[in-house]
Design a protein around this motif. Structure first.
Motif, PDB file in Angstrom:
ATOM      1  N   GLY A 761       0.836  -1.196   0.000  1.00 51.53           N
ATOM      2  CA  GLY A 761       0.000   0.000   0.000  1.00 51.53           C
ATOM      3  C   GLY A 761       0.868   1.242   0.000  1.00 51.53           C
ATOM      4  N   VAL A 762       0.219   2.395   0.129  1.00 52.76           N
ATOM      5  CA  VAL A 762       0.938   3.667   0.028  1.00 52.76           C
ATOM      6  C   VAL A 762       1.305   4.174   1.419  1.00 52.76           C
ATOM      7  N   ARG A 763       2.248   5.115   1.435  1.00 48.60           N
ATOM      8  CA  ARG A 763       2.616   5.811   2.661  1.00 48.60           C
ATOM      9  C   ARG A 763       1.808   7.096   2.724  1.00 48.60           C
ATOM     10  N   THR A 764       1.227   7.339   3.886  1.00 50.27           N
ATOM     11  CA  THR A 764       0.255   8.431   3.981  1.00 50.27           C
ATOM     12  C   THR A 764       0.469   9.234   5.253  1.00 50.27           C
ATOM     13  N   LEU A 765       0.348  10.580   5.132  1.00 59.60           N
ATOM     14  CA  LEU A 765       0.288  11.493   6.269  1.00 59.60           C
ATOM     15  C   LEU A 765      -1.144  11.997   6.367  1.00 59.60           C
ATOM     16  N   ILE A 766      -1.827  11.642   7.479  1.00 58.33           N
ATOM     17  CA  ILE A 766      -3.237  11.998   7.657  1.00 58.33           C
ATOM     18  C   ILE A 766      -3.344  13.031   8.772  1.00 58.33           C
ATOM     19  N   LYS A 767      -3.856  14.233   8.450  1.00 58.06           N
ATOM     20  CA  LYS A 767      -4.101  15.262   9.471  1.00 58.06           C
ATOM     21  C   LYS A 767      -5.488  14.996  10.058  1.00 58.06           C
ATOM     22  N   LEU A 768      -5.544  14.608  11.355  1.00 52.41           N
ATOM     23  CA  LEU A 768      -6.774  14.214  12.012  1.00 52.41           C
ATOM     24  C   LEU A 768      -7.382  15.397  12.762  1.00 52.41           C
ATOM     25  N   LEU A 769      -8.624  15.731  12.433  1.00 54.45           N
ATOM     26  CA  LEU A 769      -9.336  16.835  13.073  1.00 54.45           C
ATOM     27  C   LEU A 769     -10.491  16.294  13.891  1.00 54.45           C
ATOM     28  N   GLN A 770     -10.637  16.845  15.119  1.00 57.02           N
ATOM     29  CA  GLN A 770     -11.776  16.503  15.954  1.00 57.02           C
ATOM     30  C   GLN A 770     -13.030  17.248  15.450  1.00 57.02           C
ATOM     31  N   PRO A 771     -14.231  16.864  15.956  1.00 55.35           N
ATOM     32  CA  PRO A 771     -15.455  17.550  15.510  1.00 55.35           C
ATOM     33  C   PRO A 771     -15.421  19.057  15.742  1.00 55.35           C
ATOM     34  N   GLY A 803       1.799   1.256   4.098  1.00 53.43           N
ATOM     35  CA  GLY A 803       1.074   0.059   3.693  1.00 53.43           C
ATOM     36  C   GLY A 803      -0.434   0.245   3.672  1.00 53.43           C
ATOM     37  N   VAL A 804      -0.898   1.455   3.433  1.00 49.37           N
ATOM     38  CA  VAL A 804      -2.351   1.709   3.377  1.00 49.37           C
ATOM     39  C   VAL A 804      -2.867   1.289   2.001  1.00 49.37           C
ATOM     40  N   LYS A 805      -3.875   0.434   1.977  1.00 48.51           N
ATOM     41  CA  LYS A 805      -4.416  -0.048   0.706  1.00 48.51           C
ATOM     42  C   LYS A 805      -5.188   1.071   0.010  1.00 48.51           C
ATOM     43  N   THR A 806      -5.054   1.115  -1.304  1.00 54.80           N
ATOM     44  CA  THR A 806      -5.730   2.149  -2.098  1.00 54.80           C
ATOM     45  C   THR A 806      -7.095   1.673  -2.571  1.00 54.80           C
ATOM     46  N   ASN A 807      -7.970   2.651  -2.803  1.00 50.80           N
ATOM     47  CA  ASN A 807      -9.330   2.385  -3.293  1.00 50.80           C
ATOM     48  C   ASN A 807     -10.073   1.393  -2.408  1.00 50.80           C
ATOM     49  N   GLU A 808      -9.814   1.503  -1.115  1.00 51.15           N
ATOM     50  CA  GLU A 808     -10.456   0.600  -0.164  1.00 51.15           C
ATOM     51  C   GLU A 808     -10.600   1.327   1.176  1.00 51.15           C
ATOM     52  N   PRO A 809     -11.830   1.428   1.720  1.00 47.63           N
ATOM     53  CA  PRO A 809     -12.023   2.135   2.987  1.00 47.63           C
ATOM     54  C   PRO A 809     -11.194   1.509   4.119  1.00 47.63           C
ATOM     55  N   GLN A 822     -12.232  11.047  24.691  1.00 46.51           N
ATOM     56  CA  GLN A 822     -10.803  10.973  24.423  1.00 46.51           C
ATOM     57  C   GLN A 822     -10.481   9.898  23.383  1.00 46.51           C
ATOM     58  N   GLN A 823     -11.451   9.640  22.523  1.00 47.85           N
ATOM     59  CA  GLN A 823     -11.245   8.703  21.440  1.00 47.85           C
ATOM     60  C   GLN A 823     -12.216   9.013  20.317  1.00 47.85           C
ATOM     61  N   CYS A 824     -11.836   8.614  19.110  1.00 48.33           N
ATOM     62  CA  CYS A 824     -12.688   8.863  17.956  1.00 48.33           C
ATOM     63  C   CYS A 824     -12.346   7.869  16.864  1.00 48.33           C
ATOM     64  N   ARG A 825     -13.154   7.864  15.807  1.00 50.17           N
ATOM     65  CA  ARG A 825     -12.926   6.983  14.667  1.00 50.17           C
ATOM     66  C   ARG A 825     -12.898   7.797  13.384  1.00 50.17           C
ATOM     67  N   VAL A 826     -12.125   7.300  12.426  1.00 51.05           N
ATOM     68  CA  VAL A 826     -12.040   7.961  11.130  1.00 51.05           C
ATOM     69  C   VAL A 826     -11.923   6.885  10.057  1.00 51.05           C
ATOM     70  N   THR A 827     -12.547   7.105   8.926  1.00 45.76           N
ATOM     71  CA  THR A 827     -12.441   6.204   7.772  1.00 45.76           C
ATOM     72  C   THR A 827     -11.857   6.979   6.609  1.00 45.76           C
ATOM     73  N   VAL A 828     -10.788   6.440   6.021  1.00 45.54           N
ATOM     74  CA  VAL A 828     -10.128   7.110   4.898  1.00 45.54           C
ATOM     75  C   VAL A 828     -10.149   6.175   3.691  1.00 45.54           C
ATOM     76  N   ASN A 829     -10.147   6.774   2.525  1.00 46.38           N
ATOM     77  CA  ASN A 829     -10.099   6.019   1.266  1.00 46.38           C
ATOM     78  C   ASN A 829      -9.046   6.689   0.393  1.00 46.38           C
ATOM     79  N   ILE A 830      -7.881   6.032   0.261  1.00 45.97           N
ATOM     80  CA  ILE A 830      -6.744   6.622  -0.427  1.00 45.97           C
ATOM     81  C   ILE A 830      -6.750   6.208  -1.901  1.00 45.97           C
ATOM     82  N   SER A 831      -6.560   7.179  -2.770  1.00 46.58           N
ATOM     83  CA  SER A 831      -6.454   6.900  -4.207  1.00 46.58           C
ATOM     84  C   SER A 831      -4.988   6.801  -4.595  1.00 46.58           C
ATOM     85  N   PRO A 832      -4.655   5.962  -5.596  1.00 46.37           N
ATOM     86  CA  PRO A 832      -3.262   5.869  -6.050  1.00 46.37           C
ATOM     87  C   PRO A 832      -2.758   7.210  -6.565  1.00 46.37           C
ATOM     88  N   ALA A 833      -1.484   7.473  -6.309  1.00 47.16           N
ATOM     89  CA  ALA A 833      -0.873   8.716  -6.778  1.00 47.16           C
ATOM     90  C   ALA A 833       0.600   8.467  -7.053  1.00 47.16           C
TER      91      ALA A 833
END
Length: 845
Positions: A761-771, A803-809, A822-833
């Motif tokens: 999978g790809v290497r990813t930097l994800i900026k996580l924001l709270q509500p 190792g994040v899989k692309t085109n897959e939640p 003090q906890q949360c969930r996030v779902t990301v879907n990375i496209s190939p680049a």
């Protein structure tokens, strides 16, 4: 779900844009948890709180960041399950996952169980306090059960060092591998092939060609090995298939032996080797630890305390260990030669030393004291010559090491028209070398029904003279009386009156003499004569090797004489000059050869290796012969790839030109499909990287995983630990591995599997924001739903994942405390680049 599971350390360095490097800096800081700990004076006994505001100054809220686990001490770590390499008394023994608990000071303590201690060869049953414990329940401090025992965990290297007194260890020979770890491998069908051919064009208009195919086929089912060796030859309008041998074989672990059924050959250590079809059971020295193969003396002495015993040969330390007070015995030395002198130093606990010398020498037949080696064969004799008799026969041999100085051996061979018995002994003469003497009595019924009996006597000598650095690797002489026939001779299709190939005597000798550093003189000689035939076979070779400022020189002379042919004499000089200053891994060569009564030939050339892992080898030579002034050109190249080895060559002279070509490799059919490989050895390994293609294997030129993520390590050492390493610097940008090395221990002929958990999978930097729009706090632990991805959030709320899989939640759970807010969930879907590292922003709710 354990959200404080260990963050796996990165195995590969990344080259990132400048604006991303500070993110990875803080990530590496958090992955190496001691860097977050306070550097405190060890005298401070009170608990100290580390204020996160000292690290965070980007406007984030910090009052809810829970970093208490790191503020306990400079050794504080997160508890959990860690993949650990275990060392016992500084020797690597095991690699497995171990759970670690946290002590009051924040450091980690391994959960060591009695079962784990048994696996580490600790005498658990010798300690009543250990026997009373449940076999799988973690123990307290080791020293509570075994005096002076200790365990220390190095988090940065994931290494657990366990110190156990020698008296508490079940002593094993150096290099010992528990037979329970020997791997029969997986079912596999394979063919190891080598194909070569040539096309020759002569200037007189005639052309010719030839092809040759060598196939060693195999089928593995559990411990059984089915093997077939066949060849094909085409040339001069002839086409021929030959089956050389077919057999089934497996090991008998308890006997340290191999059983074989089918076509093979007998051992040649006592009687001459014979081709047969039948069944054979024979000792296999490969099943012994490295330190018990070959001959080495048993060292005995007495220690007055817990003493250190050091053994040197030629000034080099070849053995060092500690022994308990009293008499000791060392029987697991690695043999460094067949003869020499060992210097033994016993250093007592108070520093006093005692020294003594142990000279030894061994001819090849000699065994260690107490070592019993045997073979037994029942079969049908197979002759290479048409017309010879092929009777049924039985053969048995035994060799036993009586002491350091004496080895006894015996053997018997029986068939309907032949019987022979052999007996002999090997003696160590200490400073004078070693010698073996044996005699064979044989009775033969010849083709004319006449009975013939006789004897054959053999003496072998071996010696290494250390003062002059002279080595007699072997010197032997055999004499056979007129009535003696070995089994091959007895079955030849001729009677006593016409036996011209009846051997009379034979001697051979090989000597190597060191002259000065990098220089040596060598010689070898062989002669055999026959009854009723005045002709003799002779071969004599001597020469000298030396080097000067990196330039290597060799001067040699050879004389050979074969029955009924003229003798041949040659003298040659070779010079090899390194060209690495101008062309890496390359040499210039010059050779000149003169043959008696013939021409003198001179050859100038260049050879070397190319490409990043030297998988391409090449050579080019230009030759000139003085008689007739002939010239020839020779070009050759060999390329080693994942799928096999290719070679080609071109030859040109005054009368013809020729093109050579060839391919060699293996075709392996396993449960996941078919994989091509380089030429196979006896035991080999299938690498499985979860579909990661292009990953190279260290120290094997040209080898990398194929398009499905498989590769074959073509050769392994059976019954020994073999480490397989992935070169992480060659991984594609979309691949990461959690562990870059794997240890395998194959049986003879096995194909074992080395599994590498590659993250594709790809290497990813994800900026996580709270509500509320604020970044997720620094130090939060992020774990994917399937627990394959995990890391720590940096000071700007940025999470790095590989190792994040692309085109897959991908669902990620983030936690920085125990409260619901003090906890949360996030779902990301990375496209190939096309970029090496992708940057995205995501809301964590």
């Amino acid at each position: 779900m354990d959200y404080y599971a260990p963050v796996k350390q990165a195995k590969k360095r990344l080259t990132l844009p400048q604006h991303l490097q500070h993110h990875l800096f803080i990530i590496s800081l958090t992955c190496s948890v001691p860097a977050l700990s306070l550097t405190l004076n060890s005298a401070l006994a009170e608990e100290v709180y580390f204020d996160p505001k000292l690290l965070e100054n980007h406007g984030q809220s910090t009052d809810k960041v829970d970093l208490s686990v790191f503020s306990l001490s400079d050794k504080a770590q997160v508890p959990g399950l860690y993949e650990t390499t275990i060392y016992v008394n500084r020797h690597e023994v095991l690699e497995q996952k171990i759970r670690y608990d946290q002590l009051p000071d924040g450091s980690l303590i391994a959960q060591i169980t009695p079962d784990l201690l048994r696996a580490l060869n600790v005498k658990v049953d010798a300690f009543p306090s250990l026997i009373s414990q449940e076999h799988n329940v973690p123990l307290r401090k080791l020293s509570d059960y075994i005096p002076a025992a200790d365990a220390k965990f190095d988090f940065n290297r994931m290494r657990l060092d366990i110190s156990i007194p020698q008296a508490a260890m079940d002593q094993k020979a150096n290099g010992y591998v528990d037979p329970k770890k020997w791997d029969d491998g997986v079912p596999v069908l394979f063919s190891n092939y080598a194909f070569s051919g040539s096309q020759r064009r002569n200037k007189n208009g005639s052309d010719d060609s030839s092809q040759y195919l060598n196939m060693q086929n195999g089928l593995n089912l559990g411990p059984w090995r089915l093997r077939n060796y066949s060849t094909y030859n085409s040339g001069d309008n002839e086409h021929r298939w030959d089956t050389i041998s077919t057999y089934a074989q497996r090991d008998i672990k308890i006997l340290k032996s191999q059983i074989l059924i089918g076509e093979s050959s007998t051992p040649g250590d006592l009687f001459p080797s014979l081709q047969f079809t039948g069944i054979q059971l024979a000792s296999d020295d490969n099943m012994l630890p490295d330190s018990q193969r070959g001959f080495a003396p048993t060292i005995r002495g007495i220690a007055n305390s817990n003493a250190e015993v050091t053994i040197r040969q030629d000034g080099y330390i070849i053995y060092q260990s500690y022994v308990a007070p009293g008499a000791f015995e060392i029987n697991d030395l690695y043999p460094s030669s067949f003869s020499g002198e060992l210097e033994v130093t016993v250093r007592e606990a108070d520093g006093t030393e005692r020294k003594f010398n142990q000279p030894f020498s061994a001819v090849p037949v000699m065994q260690r004291p107490g070592r019993f080696k045997y073979s037994g064969t029942l079969g049908h004799y197979r002759s290479n010559e048409s017309g010879d008799k092929e009777p049924d026969f039985v053969q048995g041999t035994t060799i036993y090491g009586i002491s350091n100085e004496i080895t006894a051996y015996t053997g018997i061979l029986l068939s309907s028209d032949y019987i022979s018995g052999l007996a002999g002994m090997g003696f160590s003469l200490l400073d004078l070398g070693s010698v073996s003497v044996d005699g064979t009595q044989a009775q033969t019924t010849l083709d004319n029904n006449q009975s013939s009996s006789g004897q054959s006597y053999r003496i072998q000598y071996s010696k290494n003279i250390e003062t002059t650095d002279t080595n007699f690797s072997v010197a032997s002489y055999r004499y056979s009386t007129n009535g003696f026939y070995d089994f091959d001779e007895a079955n030849q299709s001729q009677d006593d009156s016409g036996q011209e190939n009846h051997k009379r005597s034979k001697y051979q000798i090989s000597i190597n003499q060191a002259l000065w550093e990098g220089a040596s003189l060598y010689t070898s000689a062989y002669q055999q004569d026959y009854w009723r035939n005045s002709n003799k076979e002779k071969n004599i070779t001597f020469g000298m090797n030396t080097s000067f400022y990196g330039v290597s020189y060799n001067l040699s002379y050879s004389f050979s004489q074969v029955k009924d042919e003229e003798n041949d004499q040659q003298i040659a000089m070779n010079i090899r000059v390194p060209l690495s200053r101008w062309l890496p891994q390359s040499w210039a060569t010059y050779n000149v050869t003169h043959q008696k009564g013939d021409s003198t030939r001179q050859q100038l050339g260049i050879s070397g290796s190319a490409l990043d892992d030297y998988r391409l080898s090449y050579s080019a030579q230009q030759s000139h012969t003085d008689h007739g002034g002939t010239h020839n050109t020779n070009l050759n190249a060999t390329y080693r790839s994942t799928y096999g080895t290719l070679n080609t060559g071109y030859y040109y002279d005054n009368t013809s030109q020729q093109i050579n070509y060839g391919i060699a490799g293996g075709v392996i059919a396993h449960s996941h499909g078919v994989t091509l490989s380089q030429p196979l050895g006896d035991s080999f390994a299938l690498i499985d990287t979860n579909g990661a293609s292009g990953a190279r294997v260290q120290n094997i030129p040209g080898l990398k995983t194929d398009w499905r993520g498989y590769a074959v390590v073509p050769y392994l050492t059976p019954y020994s630990e073999n480490r397989i390493d992935i070169d992480t610097t060659t991984l594609p940008r979309d691949v990461d591995v959690t562990k870059s090395s794997e240890m395998v221990i194959p049986n003879k002929g096995a194909m074992v599997v080395a599994h590498f958990d590659a993250r594709l999978g790809v290497r990813t930097l994800i900026k996580l924001l709270q509500p509320n729009g604020n970044p997720v706090p620094f130090g939060a632990i992020a774990v994917s739903e399937d627990q394959t991805l995990e890391n720590i959030v940096d000071e700007e709320g940025i999470l790095y994942l590989s190792g994040v899989k692309t085109n897959e939640p991908v669902s990620i759970h983030v936690k920085w405390g125990v409260a619901a807010n003090q906890q949360c969930r996030v779902t990301v879907n990375i496209s190939p680049a096309a970029v090496s590292v992708q940057s995205i922003t995501a809301s964590c709710i």
